[in-house]
Design a protein around this motif. Structure first.
Motif, PDB file in Angstrom:
ATOM      1  N   SER A  21       0.811  -1.219   0.000  1.00 25.97           N
ATOM      2  CA  SER A  21       0.000   0.000   0.000  1.00 25.97           C
ATOM      3  C   SER A  21       0.844   1.270   0.000  1.00 25.97           C
ATOM      4  O   SER A  21       0.365   2.333  -0.341  1.00 25.97           O
ATOM      5  N   GLN A  22       2.108   1.172   0.385  1.00 18.78           N
ATOM      6  CA  GLN A  22       2.955   2.357   0.440  1.00 18.78           C
ATOM      7  C   GLN A  22       3.796   2.522  -0.825  1.00 18.78           C
ATOM      8  O   GLN A  22       4.446   3.544  -1.006  1.00 18.78           O
ATOM      9  N   SER A  23       3.808   1.498  -1.675  1.00 15.85           N
ATOM     10  CA  SER A  23       4.690   1.555  -2.841  1.00 15.85           C
ATOM     11  C   SER A  23       3.983   1.364  -4.182  1.00 15.85           C
ATOM     12  O   SER A  23       4.299   2.053  -5.142  1.00 15.85           O
ATOM     13  N   PHE A 189       0.929 -11.376   9.548  1.00 13.84           N
ATOM     14  CA  PHE A 189       0.461  -9.991   9.650  1.00 13.84           C
ATOM     15  C   PHE A 189       1.639  -9.075   9.931  1.00 13.84           C
ATOM     16  O   PHE A 189       2.500  -9.407  10.744  1.00 13.84           O
ATOM     17  N   ASN A 190       1.639  -7.921   9.298  1.00 16.44           N
ATOM     18  CA  ASN A 190       2.606  -6.912   9.700  1.00 16.44           C
ATOM     19  C   ASN A 190       2.230  -6.397  11.091  1.00 16.44           C
ATOM     20  O   ASN A 190       1.054  -6.139  11.360  1.00 16.44           O
ATOM     21  N   GLU A 191       3.206  -6.287  11.968  1.00 14.09           N
ATOM     22  CA  GLU A 191       3.003  -5.659  13.284  1.00 14.09           C
ATOM     23  C   GLU A 191       1.637  -5.982  13.881  1.00 14.09           C
ATOM     24  O   GLU A 191       0.758  -5.125  13.979  1.00 14.09           O
ATOM     25  N   TYR A 324      12.702   0.473  15.628  1.00 15.48           N
ATOM     26  CA  TYR A 324      13.114   1.817  15.214  1.00 15.48           C
ATOM     27  C   TYR A 324      13.641   2.645  16.374  1.00 15.48           C
ATOM     28  O   TYR A 324      14.417   3.564  16.189  1.00 15.48           O
ATOM     29  N   MET A 325      13.129   2.354  17.575  1.00 16.99           N
ATOM     30  CA  MET A 325      13.336   3.271  18.710  1.00 16.99           C
ATOM     31  C   MET A 325      13.064   2.523  20.008  1.00 16.99           C
ATOM     32  O   MET A 325      12.594   1.394  19.986  1.00 16.99           O
ATOM     33  N   SER A 326      13.346   3.194  21.119  1.00 18.46           N
ATOM     34  CA  SER A 326      12.937   2.631  22.403  1.00 18.46           C
ATOM     35  C   SER A 326      12.092   3.673  23.135  1.00 18.46           C
ATOM     36  O   SER A 326      11.971   4.807  22.683  1.00 18.46           O
ATOM     37  N   SER A 438       5.026   7.231   3.688  1.00 21.40           N
ATOM     38  CA  SER A 438       5.077   6.842   5.099  1.00 21.40           C
ATOM     39  C   SER A 438       3.777   6.177   5.522  1.00 21.40           C
ATOM     40  O   SER A 438       2.687   6.592   5.109  1.00 21.40           O
ATOM     41  N   SER A 439       3.898   5.156   6.342  1.00 16.01           N
ATOM     42  CA  SER A 439       2.700   4.478   6.829  1.00 16.01           C
ATOM     43  C   SER A 439       1.925   5.375   7.787  1.00 16.01           C
ATOM     44  O   SER A 439       0.735   5.617   7.626  1.00 16.01           O
ATOM     45  N   GLY A 440       2.613   5.909   8.774  1.00 16.22           N
ATOM     46  CA  GLY A 440       1.936   6.648   9.830  1.00 16.22           C
ATOM     47  C   GLY A 440       1.458   8.031   9.411  1.00 16.22           C
ATOM     48  O   GLY A 440       0.425   8.504   9.896  1.00 16.22           O
ATOM     49  N   THR A 441       2.199   8.700   8.531  1.00 15.84           N
ATOM     50  CA  THR A 441       1.856  10.086   8.205  1.00 15.84           C
ATOM     51  C   THR A 441       1.485  10.293   6.737  1.00 15.84           C
ATOM     52  O   THR A 441       1.121  11.401   6.345  1.00 15.84           O
ATOM     53  N   SER A 442       1.613   9.256   5.924  1.00 23.27           N
ATOM     54  CA  SER A 442       1.342   9.345   4.476  1.00 23.27           C
ATOM     55  C   SER A 442       2.153  10.441   3.780  1.00 23.27           C
ATOM     56  O   SER A 442       1.749  10.946   2.740  1.00 23.27           O
TER      57      SER A 442
HETATM   58  P1  P53 Z   1       6.391   5.414   9.210  1.00 23.43           P
HETATM   59  C1  P53 Z   1       4.836   3.201  14.152  1.00 23.43           C
HETATM   60  C2  P53 Z   1       5.840   2.793  15.010  1.00 23.43           C
HETATM   61  C3  P53 Z   1       6.677   1.748  14.641  1.00 23.43           C
HETATM   62  C4  P53 Z   1       6.486   1.110  13.427  1.00 23.43           C
HETATM   63  O1  P53 Z   1       6.796   4.023   9.872  1.00 23.43           O
HETATM   64  C5  P53 Z   1       5.471   1.510  12.582  1.00 23.43           C
HETATM   65  C6  P53 Z   1       4.652   2.552  12.924  1.00 23.43           C
HETATM   66  C7  P53 Z   1       3.584   2.971  11.977  1.00 23.43           C
HETATM   67  O2  P53 Z   1       3.728   4.300  11.607  1.00 23.43           O
HETATM   68  O3  P53 Z   1       5.170   0.902  11.416  1.00 23.43           O
HETATM   69  C8  P53 Z   1       6.131   0.309  10.577  1.00 23.43           C
HETATM   70  O4  P53 Z   1       6.226   5.142   7.752  1.00 23.43           O
HETATM   71  C9  P53 Z   1       5.350  -0.242   9.411  1.00 23.43           C
HETATM   72  C10 P53 Z   1       5.727   0.330   8.076  1.00 23.43           C
HETATM   73  C11 P53 Z   1       6.119   1.779   8.240  1.00 23.43           C
HETATM   74  C12 P53 Z   1       7.350   1.840   9.107  1.00 23.43           C
HETATM   75  O5  P53 Z   1       7.127   1.241  10.357  1.00 23.43           O
HETATM   76  O6  P53 Z   1       5.134   5.807   9.885  1.00 23.43           O
HETATM   77  O7  P53 Z   1       5.385  -1.647   9.372  1.00 23.43           O
HETATM   78  O8  P53 Z   1       4.662   0.134   7.181  1.00 23.43           O
HETATM   79  O9  P53 Z   1       6.294   2.467   7.051  1.00 23.43           O
HETATM   80  C13 P53 Z   1       7.836   3.266   9.355  1.00 23.43           C
HETATM   81  O10 P53 Z   1       7.528   6.337   9.479  1.00 23.43           O
END
Ligand code: P53
Length: 497
Positions: A21-23, A189-191, A324-326, A438-442
Motif C-alpha cells: 500500500s505504500q509503494s 500480519f505486519n506488526e 526503530y526506537m525505544s 510513510s505508513s503513519g503520516t502518508s
Molecule cells: P512510518 C509506528 C511505530 C513503529 C512502526 O513508519 C510503525 C509505525 C507505523 O507508523 O510501522 C512500521 O512510515 C510499518 C511500516 C512503516 C514503518 O514502520 O510511519 O510496518 O509500514 O512504514 C515506518 O515512518
C-alpha cells in the motif's frame, strides 16, 4: 551446547523491505478493490491527536467516495506496480539475498470475499516473485500489511468479526498454492500489535462501531491470532520446510528511574504493548497476565475451546519484529518531558537523540531487545524493519545521507553483538528499499530508502529512482557479510542513466 559465534552466519539474509500500500500505487486498475490504506490522508499538524488517531464511519464513507486522489497519497504510492523490475534490479545490485514485500489483499480479492482471485492481481505477484528469485533473492512475503479490503470494514466491521478468519485463510491458501514453491519465508500480519497502536489500518475497527472500542480491538487481535495459527498449519501442509513468522513492532521500554514503581510500569507496558501478542503466538496460549488486563479494561473476549486448541497446535516458526526506537516509562506521568512520535507518544530519554519525527534512536536497545526476546522464546529472530525516516535532499546530483549510514551502522554493530551473545538471527531487512509513502503520516518527505524517488508531497516529480550514498555503503556492508561498516573511501558518482 551452542558454539561461540563471532560474526554473521554465512547464510545470513540481508536486504530491505517495502509494503504494497505504500509503494505500488495503481490502486484502481486491473480489478483492484479499495483498501483501508486508500483512505489515509497526509499528516495534518493542525488536527487533534484524536482526529489523527481514530477513523469513524462518516470519515470513512466520505473518503471512499472522494475521487480526488491527491488527498490520499497511498493511492499513488511510488508506482512500484509499473516499476518493480527496475526497483528489484537496483536492490539486487546492492547484493541483497532477501527482499521483503507484501501482497495487496484487494488486488487479489477486490472485496475480500470473492471465491476466485483476480487473475491480473495474481499475475502481478507472479511476475514480482520471479523477478526476485531470478536475481537470486529469497522473497519474504507479508500476507497482510495494513491494507484490509475496504468492503470488509463497511460490511463486516473489520477483524472484530469472526467471519474474517475464513476470508483471510482463503486468501492465504490461494497464495500458498501459487507461491509456496518459490517462497519459504512468510509473515502472517505486519506488526500484529497494531491492534494497540494503529487500530484502523491494522484491524479495520472503527472508533464508533460499538460502545466498547477496546473490546473490539482485542477481539480483532484474537481473530488475527487464530487466523495466524490456521495459516501456519496450511503453509506447513503445502510446504513442510516453509516458515511462518509472527511479527510485532517492538517497543522496548526502560524504567525512567530505578524506583521499583517505574520498573513495574515499564514491565507492564512491555507486556501489553509487545508480549501479549508474541506470547500468544509463539507459546501458543494467552499469557498469565492477560486475565487481569482484560478485567481491568472491561474486555470480555469470545475465545472458543477450538480457538485455544488451534493456537496451541500451530505456534509461529520464528519471531520477526520491527525496531526503530525505544521508549521510557514512569509511574509518575509528570516525571519527564514528552516526545511526539507520530503514533506513540512517550517520555523523553535524556540519553538518546531523536529523529526529526521524534523517534528516539537507540542502537544498544536493539542488542538488549534481541537478548530479551531470544531468552523468552528460543525461536529464531528476524529483524524485518529498521531504519531512519529523514527529509533527504538532492544536492549536486547526490543524496548525502550520512545520518542514515550512521544509524544503520550503529544498529548493525549491536545486532552483531547480540549474535556474539548467542542470539539466533535469520536476517535483517531494513526499512525501506527505496523511498515510499510513510505508513503513519502518508508523507513522501519522511524518506527511508537507499534509493531516492523523485516524488513529493505535492504530487510532483518524475518518479525517477536514484541511489543515495547509503546505497553504495550498504552494498559494501553486504559484500563483506556485515564486516565492513566503514565509510566509503570516496564520494560515489551518480548512478547509471
Ligand atoms: P512510518 C509506528 C511505530 C513503529 C512502526 O513508519 C510503525 C509505525 C507505523 O507508523 O510501522 C512500521 O512510515 C510499518 C511500516 C512503516 C514503518 O514502520 O510511519 O510496518 O509500514 O512504514 C515506518 O515512518
Amino acid at each position: 551446547m551452542k558454539e561461540y559465534q563471532n560474526s554473521f552466519p554465512k547464510d545470513f539474509l540481508w536486504g530491505s523491505a517495502i509494503a504494497a500500500s505504500q509503494s505500488e500505487g495503481a490502486f484502481d486498475i486491473e480489478g483492484r478493490g479499495l483498501s483501508v490504506a486508500d483512505v489515509a490522508t497526509r499528516y495534518d499538524k493542525h488536527a487533534s491527536r484524536a482526529q489523527r488517531k481514530f477513523m469513524d464511519e462518516q470519515k470513512l464513507m466520505a473518503a471512499l467516495e472522494d475521487t480526488d486522489n491527491s488527498h490520499y497519497p497511498k493511492r499513488t504510492g511510488v508506482d512500484f506496480y509499473h516499476r518493480y523490475q527496475e526497483d528489484i534490479a537496483l536492490c539486487a545490485e546492492m547484493g541483497f539475498n532477501v527482499f521483503r514485500f507484501s501482497i495487496s489483499w484487494s488486488r487479489l480479492f477486490p472485496n475480500g470475499w470473492e471465491e476466485t482471485p483476480n487473475v491480473a492481481g495474481l499475475d502481478f505477484y507472479r511476475r514480482v516473485i520471479s523477478e526476485i528469485t531470478a536475481h537470486g533473492m529469497e522473497p519474504l512475503v507479508t500476507i497482510s500489511h495494513f491494507d484490509l479490503p475496504a468492503s470488509l470494514v463497511t460490511t463486516y466491521g473489520g477483524w472484530k468479526n469472526r467471519k474474517l478468519i475464513d476470508l483471510y485463510v482463503h486468501f492465504a491458501s490461494v497464495l500458498f498454492a501459487e507461491f509456496a514453491p518459490q517462497v519459504k519465508y512468510w509473515l502472517a500480519f505486519n506488526e500484529i500489535n497494531g491492534a494497540r497502536f494503529n487500530v484502523f489500518y491494522s484491524t479495520g475497527v472503527l472508533a464508533d462501531s460499538s460502545d466498547n472500542y477496546l473490546q473490539d480491538c482485542y477481539q480483532a487481535a484474537h481473530h488475527q491470532f487464530v487466523a495466524s495459527a490456521l495459516v501456519t498449519k496450511k503453509l506447513h501442509e503445502t510446504r513442510p520446510d516453509a516458515m511462518m513468522g509472527c511479527m510485532v513492532a517492538k517497543f522496548t521500554t526502560y524504567p525512567a528511574t530505578c524506583r521499583p514503581e517505574d520498573a513495574i510500569e515499564a514491565q507492564s507496558n512491555e507486556q501489553v504493548d509487545n508480549y501479549y501478542f508474541t506470547d500468544t503466538l509463539v507459546n501458543g496460549e494467552y499469557p498469565y497476565y492477560a486475565p487481569r488486563f482484560w478485567r481491568e479494561n472491561n474486555i470480555q473476549l469470545e475465545i472458543t475451546q477450538e480457538d485455544e486448541a488451534t493456537l496451541k497446535a500451530h505456534p509461529a516458526d520464528y519471531l520477526a519484529f520491527s525496531y526503530y526506537m525505544s521508549a521510557v516509562s514512569s509511574a509518575d506521568k509528570s516525571a519527564l518531558e514528552m516526545t511526539e512520535g507520530n503514533l506513540k507518544k512517550g517520555l523523553k530519554n535524556p540519553y538518546l537523540p531523536a529523529s526529526d519525527w521524534g523517534w528516539q534512536i537507540d542502537p544498544i536497545g536493539l542488542r538488549y531487545t534481541m537478548n530479551e526476546m531470544y531468552s523468552r522464546y528460543r525461536v529464531p529472530l528476524f529483524i524485518v524493519e529498521n531504519g531512519l525516516g529523514a527529509d533527504d535532499r538532492i544536492q549536486d546530483g547526490r543524496v548525502q545521507d550520512d545520518y542514515r549510514i550512521d544509524y544503520l551502522r550503529r544498529h548493525i554493530q549491536q545486532m552483531k553483538e547480540a549474535i556474539v551473545d548467542g542470539v539466533e538471527l535469520l536476517g535483517y531487512t531494513t526499512w525501506s528499499s527505496f523511498d515510499i509513502v510513510s505508513s503513519g503520516t502518508s508523507e513522501m518527505k519522511k524518506r527511508y530508502g537507499f534509493i531516492y524517488v523523485d516524488w513529493d508531497d505535492e504530487g510532483k516529480g518524475t518518479m525517477q529512482r536514484m541511489p543515495k550514498d547509503s546505497y553504495y555503503w550498504y552494498r559494501q556492508v553486504l559484500a563483506s557479510n556485515g564486516e565492513n561498516l566503514a565509510d566509503l573511501p570516496q564520494p560515489v558518482t551518480t548512478h547509471r542513466n
